[in-house]
Design an enzyme around this catalytic site. Structure first.
Site, mmCIF file in Angstrom:
data_model
loop_
_atom_site.group_PDB
_atom_site.id
_atom_site.type_symbol
_atom_site.label_atom_id
_atom_site.label_comp_id
_atom_site.label_asym_id
_atom_site.label_seq_id
_atom_site.Cartn_x
_atom_site.Cartn_y
_atom_site.Cartn_z
ATOM 1 N N SER A 9 0.860 -1.173 0.000
ATOM 2 C CA SER A 9 0.000 0.000 0.000
ATOM 3 C C SER A 9 0.899 1.226 0.000
ATOM 4 O O SER A 9 2.097 1.133 0.269
ATOM 5 C CB SER A 9 -0.887 0.009 1.248
ATOM 6 O OG SER A 9 -1.557 1.245 1.378
ATOM 7 N N HIS A 10 0.309 2.364 -0.244
ATOM 8 C CA HIS A 10 1.056 3.616 -0.143
ATOM 9 C C HIS A 10 1.306 3.984 1.318
ATOM 10 O O HIS A 10 2.134 4.831 1.613
ATOM 11 C CB HIS A 10 0.294 4.736 -0.841
ATOM 12 C CG HIS A 10 0.288 4.586 -2.324
ATOM 13 N ND1 HIS A 10 -0.495 3.673 -2.980
ATOM 14 C CD2 HIS A 10 1.011 5.217 -3.273
ATOM 15 C CE1 HIS A 10 -0.278 3.748 -4.272
ATOM 16 N NE2 HIS A 10 0.637 4.673 -4.486
ATOM 17 N N SER A 11 0.605 3.327 2.225
ATOM 18 C CA SER A 11 0.701 3.646 3.647
ATOM 19 C C SER A 11 1.143 2.427 4.454
ATOM 20 O O SER A 11 0.496 1.381 4.428
ATOM 21 C CB SER A 11 -0.665 4.126 4.152
ATOM 22 O OG SER A 11 -0.661 4.208 5.560
#
Length: 132
Positions: A9-11
């Site tokens: 994920s981007h996070s």
């Protein structure tokens, strides 16, 4: 057979949360869950080398199931596959399923079977709620 679930994920907070949820409900040592969200220093983004490094460090896994959330995370998952050794690529599965529901279903299923197709199919079906 050991299997790895790779969460991209981007996070990092997102993948850490999914990893925690799966590990609290998973009852087997045959499934490893790897949180690969974000980039260095906790910044938002995704990095294909985090995936390559994770696969290389988990070399005893017989299969790698990759779940990604958005655009560049998906592209980086694909790029990582190209950067792996040929033998690793054969056991690297990009799963077109929702990140949370798909990864959870794959991890639980992978704890009960070594059937790759069944694991992937359960992940793909996991996002269907059947709401009217």
């Amino acid at each position: 057979m050991k299997k790895s679930i790779l969460l991209l994920s981007h996070s990092k907070k997102v993948t850490d949360g999914i990893k925690e949820m799966i590990e609290q409900m998973q009852q087997t040592d045959d499934v490893e869950v790897l949180s690969l969200g974000g980039i260095e220093e906790g910044e938002l983004g995704s990095d294909p080398m985090k995936i390559v490094d994770a696969v290389n460090q988990s070399a005893d896994s017989a299969a790698y199931f990759v779940f990604a959330d958005l655009g560049s995370a998906v592209m980086n998952s694909e790029l990582a596959k190209d950067l792996l050794e040929e033998a690793q690529q054969k056991n690297y599965y990009l799963v077109d399923a929702p990140l949370v529901e798909g990864a959870f279903a794959a991890a639980i299923t992978a704890g009960t079977t070594d059937n790759i197709e069944q694991i992937i199919e359960e992940a793909r079906q996991a996002g269907k709620k059947g709401w009217m």
